[in-house]
Design a protein around this motif. Structure first.
Motif, PDB file in Angstrom:
ATOM      1  N   MET A   1     109.001  77.904 -78.093  1.00 53.95           N
ATOM      2  CA  MET A   1     110.405  77.500 -77.975  1.00 53.95           C
ATOM      3  C   MET A   1     110.555  76.025 -78.313  1.00 53.95           C
ATOM      4  N   GLY A   2     111.789  75.650 -78.672  1.00 52.91           N
ATOM      5  CA  GLY A   2     112.047  74.276 -79.046  1.00 52.91           C
ATOM      6  C   GLY A   2     111.976  73.336 -77.864  1.00 52.91           C
ATOM      7  N   LYS A   3     111.980  72.046 -78.175  1.00 55.26           N
ATOM      8  CA  LYS A   3     111.832  71.034 -77.145  1.00 55.26           C
ATOM      9  C   LYS A   3     112.950  71.115 -76.110  1.00 55.26           C
ATOM     10  N   ASN A   4     114.180  71.413 -76.570  1.00 60.40           N
ATOM     11  CA  ASN A   4     115.298  71.415 -75.644  1.00 60.40           C
ATOM     12  C   ASN A   4     115.146  72.440 -74.523  1.00 60.40           C
ATOM     13  N   LEU A   5     114.409  73.509 -74.778  1.00 59.73           N
ATOM     14  CA  LEU A   5     114.237  74.528 -73.752  1.00 59.73           C
ATOM     15  C   LEU A   5     113.373  74.026 -72.600  1.00 59.73           C
ATOM     16  N   GLN A   6     112.651  72.959 -72.809  1.00 62.15           N
ATOM     17  CA  GLN A   6     111.733  72.484 -71.790  1.00 62.15           C
ATOM     18  C   GLN A   6     112.337  71.370 -70.935  1.00 62.15           C
ATOM     19  N   THR A   7     113.576  70.966 -71.227  1.00 68.71           N
ATOM     20  CA  THR A   7     114.139  69.800 -70.559  1.00 68.71           C
ATOM     21  C   THR A   7     115.250  70.197 -69.613  1.00 68.71           C
ATOM     22  N   GLY A   8     115.535  69.313 -68.642  1.00 70.37           N
ATOM     23  CA  GLY A   8     116.708  69.468 -67.805  1.00 70.37           C
ATOM     24  C   GLY A   8     116.494  70.234 -66.529  1.00 70.37           C
ATOM     25  N   GLY A   9     115.300  70.678 -66.197  1.00 70.21           N
ATOM     26  CA  GLY A   9     115.076  71.377 -64.953  1.00 70.21           C
ATOM     27  C   GLY A   9     115.079  72.875 -65.115  1.00 70.21           C
ATOM     28  N   ARG A  10     114.472  73.533 -64.148  1.00 72.73           N
ATOM     29  CA  ARG A  10     114.320  74.978 -64.207  1.00 72.73           C
ATOM     30  C   ARG A  10     115.436  75.672 -63.444  1.00 72.73           C
ATOM     31  N   LEU A  11     115.936  76.750 -64.011  1.00 71.12           N
ATOM     32  CA  LEU A  11     116.972  77.566 -63.383  1.00 71.12           C
ATOM     33  C   LEU A  11     116.457  78.996 -63.218  1.00 71.12           C
ATOM     34  N   ARG A  12     116.843  79.607 -62.123  1.00 70.81           N
ATOM     35  CA  ARG A  12     116.469  81.006 -61.888  1.00 70.81           C
ATOM     36  C   ARG A  12     117.550  81.925 -62.468  1.00 70.81           C
ATOM     37  N   PRO A  13     117.209  83.190 -62.705  1.00 75.14           N
ATOM     38  CA  PRO A  13     118.247  84.130 -63.165  1.00 75.14           C
ATOM     39  C   PRO A  13     119.455  84.157 -62.239  1.00 75.14           C
ATOM     40  N   ILE A  14     119.237  84.064 -60.941  1.00 74.77           N
ATOM     41  CA  ILE A  14     120.346  84.105 -59.993  1.00 74.77           C
ATOM     42  C   ILE A  14     121.261  82.900 -60.155  1.00 74.77           C
ATOM     43  N   ASP A  15     120.694  81.753 -60.582  1.00 74.51           N
ATOM     44  CA  ASP A  15     121.512  80.564 -60.791  1.00 74.51           C
ATOM     45  C   ASP A  15     122.502  80.786 -61.934  1.00 74.51           C
ATOM     46  N   LEU A  16     122.024  81.382 -63.035  1.00 77.57           N
ATOM     47  CA  LEU A  16     122.917  81.670 -64.153  1.00 77.57           C
ATOM     48  C   LEU A  16     123.925  82.747 -63.774  1.00 77.57           C
ATOM     49  N   ALA A  17     123.448  83.747 -63.061  1.00 78.20           N
ATOM     50  CA  ALA A  17     124.317  84.873 -62.710  1.00 78.20           C
ATOM     51  C   ALA A  17     125.464  84.431 -61.809  1.00 78.20           C
ATOM     52  N   ARG A  18     125.151  83.693 -60.759  1.00 75.07           N
ATOM     53  CA  ARG A  18     126.182  83.287 -59.798  1.00 75.07           C
ATOM     54  C   ARG A  18     127.251  82.422 -60.444  1.00 75.07           C
TER      55      ARG A  18
END
Length: 240
Positions: A1-18
């Motif tokens: 994956m590109g560099k941008n995918l590795q930046t900004g912190g990790r999110l869980r599926p539930i974070d995107l879903a909510r």
């Protein structure tokens, strides 16, 4: 994956879903469909999303109202595989379809304006037309006219000598109205009460509310496309 995918912190599926009132399964389904870029996995096998995935999800959900699910999905897939020109082509096609729909609406309004609401010649009127010529005039198949007849939208009479269907002025009017409204996306069951109103009222005025609704829906699509474009542009910038 590109560099941008590795930046900004990790999110869980539930974070995107909510954040969007979705289920976590829906988020996973969007990733599997290519709407979201592929996520990294934690050592324990869990998906690790990033703010870029959140941007992708926002872009997709913003594209949906204006472009529909298949096209919005295709746009995001193209972007995620680096084929931005393909995504732009799909967007152009949606705008072209919207423009065509606007022209169709204008044609419907013009056709209805030109209709003679009281035309209903007698069965023996030599001006009546048969199924084949009327179908050719409308650019449809004769079988389509027969389907409309079974649905009660068109009422031809039968020639007493040959038994052939004959469409007088009123039947031609109803066929033209049905044809134009079908082009506008109306279902037969939605058209039937409008035709009945026109027959009982002796004019096309009852279609005014349907045409106003059609205008509103086209305007809503156009505005939704603008919102989708803004969200997609934000995602493209985030991708770098």
């Amino acid at each position: 994956m590109g560099k941008n995918l590795q930046t900004g912190g990790r999110l869980r599926p539930i974070d995107l879903a909510r954040a969007h009132g979705l289920s976590t399964q829906a988020v996973r389904n969007y990733e599997e469909a290519g709407v979201l870029p592929a996520a990294d996995r934690t050592p324990s096998g869990y998906r690790a999303y990033t703010p870029l995935h959140a941007d992708a999800l926002r872009a997709f959900l913003a594209l949906l109202p204006g472009h529909g699910h298949p096209t919005a999905t295709a746009i995001m897939r193209a972007v995620n595989r680096g084929a931005a020109d393909e995504a732009f082509r799909l967007i152009d096609e949606s705008h072209a379809q919207l423009l065509d729909d606007r022209r169709t609406l204008r044609a419907v309004e013009d056709a209805l304006r030109d209709l003679d609401p009281t035309a209903a010649p007698a069965a023996s009127d030599p001006g009546g037309t048969f199924v084949g010529p009327l179908a050719r005039q409308l650019g449809i198949r004769p079988a389509t006219l027969r389907t409309w007849e079974r649905a009660g939208l068109v009422r031809p009479h039968r020639d007493p000598r040959t038994g052939y269907r004959v469409y007088d002025g009123a039947a031609v009017r109803d066929a033209r109205m049905t044809h134009q409204l079908r082009r506008g996306g109306y279902l037969l069951e939605q058209i039937a009460p409008l035709i009945e109103q026109v027959r009982s009222a002796g004019g096309v005025e009852p279609l005014g509310a349907a045409l106003d609704d059609w205008h509103r829906r086209l305007s809503a699509r156009g505005r939704a496309m603008l919102a989708g474009a803004a969200a997609l542009e934000a995602y493209l910038r985030a991708r770098g």
